[in-house]
Design an enzyme around this catalytic site. Structure first.
Site, short mmCIF file in Angstrom:
data_model
loop_
_atom_site.label_atom_id
_atom_site.label_comp_id
_atom_site.label_asym_id
_atom_site.label_seq_id
_atom_site.Cartn_x
_atom_site.Cartn_y
_atom_site.Cartn_z
N LEU A 39 0.89 -1.16 0.00
CA LEU A 39 0.00 0.00 0.00
C LEU A 39 0.93 1.21 0.00
O LEU A 39 1.93 1.21 0.71
CB LEU A 39 -0.86 0.05 1.27
CG LEU A 39 -2.08 -0.83 1.35
CD1 LEU A 39 -2.74 -0.69 2.72
CD2 LEU A 39 -3.08 -0.50 0.26
N ASP A 40 0.59 2.24 -0.78
CA ASP A 40 1.45 3.42 -0.77
C ASP A 40 1.35 4.11 0.59
O ASP A 40 0.45 3.83 1.39
CB ASP A 40 1.13 4.35 -1.94
CG ASP A 40 -0.27 4.94 -1.88
OD1 ASP A 40 -0.63 5.51 -0.83
OD2 ASP A 40 -0.99 4.85 -2.89
N ALA A 41 2.27 5.01 0.85
CA ALA A 41 2.34 5.67 2.16
C ALA A 41 1.05 6.40 2.51
O ALA A 41 0.69 6.50 3.69
CB ALA A 41 3.52 6.63 2.20
N ASN A 42 0.34 6.92 1.51
CA ASN A 42 -0.88 7.69 1.76
C ASN A 42 -2.12 6.83 1.94
O ASN A 42 -3.19 7.35 2.22
CB ASN A 42 -1.12 8.69 0.63
CG ASN A 42 -0.01 9.72 0.57
OD1 ASN A 42 0.61 10.03 1.57
ND2 ASN A 42 0.24 10.23 -0.61
#
Length: 176
Positions: A39-42
């Site tokens: 999952l991306d950081a955001n």
């Protein structure tokens, strides 16, 4: 071993140090487990970690067609024909997304995000439940942007037979 982790906003899905973001090592004290996908950081929500390479590859590979469910808060309220367009598949870069299932849902009961999402006085937001069977880089965000509804908050709640359940951000549990 299979671990379910609720990845908080601002955390990267890797164990190595990062200059800007916290990483899995700040939350998971268990050695020799690896994330099955990212999952991306955001983005927030379910990340599965395992010590089983075969299981990890099966969960991570787009060719496995494993169902993933996301809750996406988007800017504005998509019309029915735009939802249908998303479900049929949209062009993102060099590919067209596979068919998906999407519906507008009531605001889910979730934890507060830190920092909170931006709010605009005259632009409403809505929540979508998005079921996909692939998981390319930033796919859900790119899908909603392709029809003109930027994703403000994104939470993965399911991968295959595994659900986030009532895990709070930063919590994990061992299921096998």
């Amino acid at each position: 071993m299979i671990i379910l982790f609720n990845k908080p906003y601002g955390v990267i899905t890797q164990f190595s140090e990062h200059n800007v973001y916290a990483s899995l090592k700040d939350y998971i004290p268990i050695k020799n487990v690896y994330p099955a996908g990212r999952l991306d950081a955001n983005s927030e929500g379910l990340v599965i970690l395992t010590d089983n390479g075969q299981f990890q590859n099966r969960l991570s590979s787009p060719s496995s067609n494993i169902k993933k469910i996301y809750l996406a808060q988007v800017e504005n309220i998509p019309k029915k024909d735009e939802i249908v367009r998303l479900e049929k598949g949209v062009q993102i870069s060099s590919y067209v997304t596979k068919k998906s299932k999407i519906k507008i849902i009531e605001d889910p009961q979730l934890w507060e995000r830190d920092p909170p999402i931006r709010k605009r006085k005259f632009i409403p937001t809505s929540w979508l439940e998005i079921k996909i069977s692939e998981g390319k880089n930033r796919q859900v965000r790119r899908m909603t942007a392709a029809i003109g509804y930027p994703t403000l908050r994104l939470i993965r709640v399911c991968i295959g037979d595994y659900f986030l359940g009532n895990l709070k951000p930063g919590q994990y549990k061992i299921v096998e």
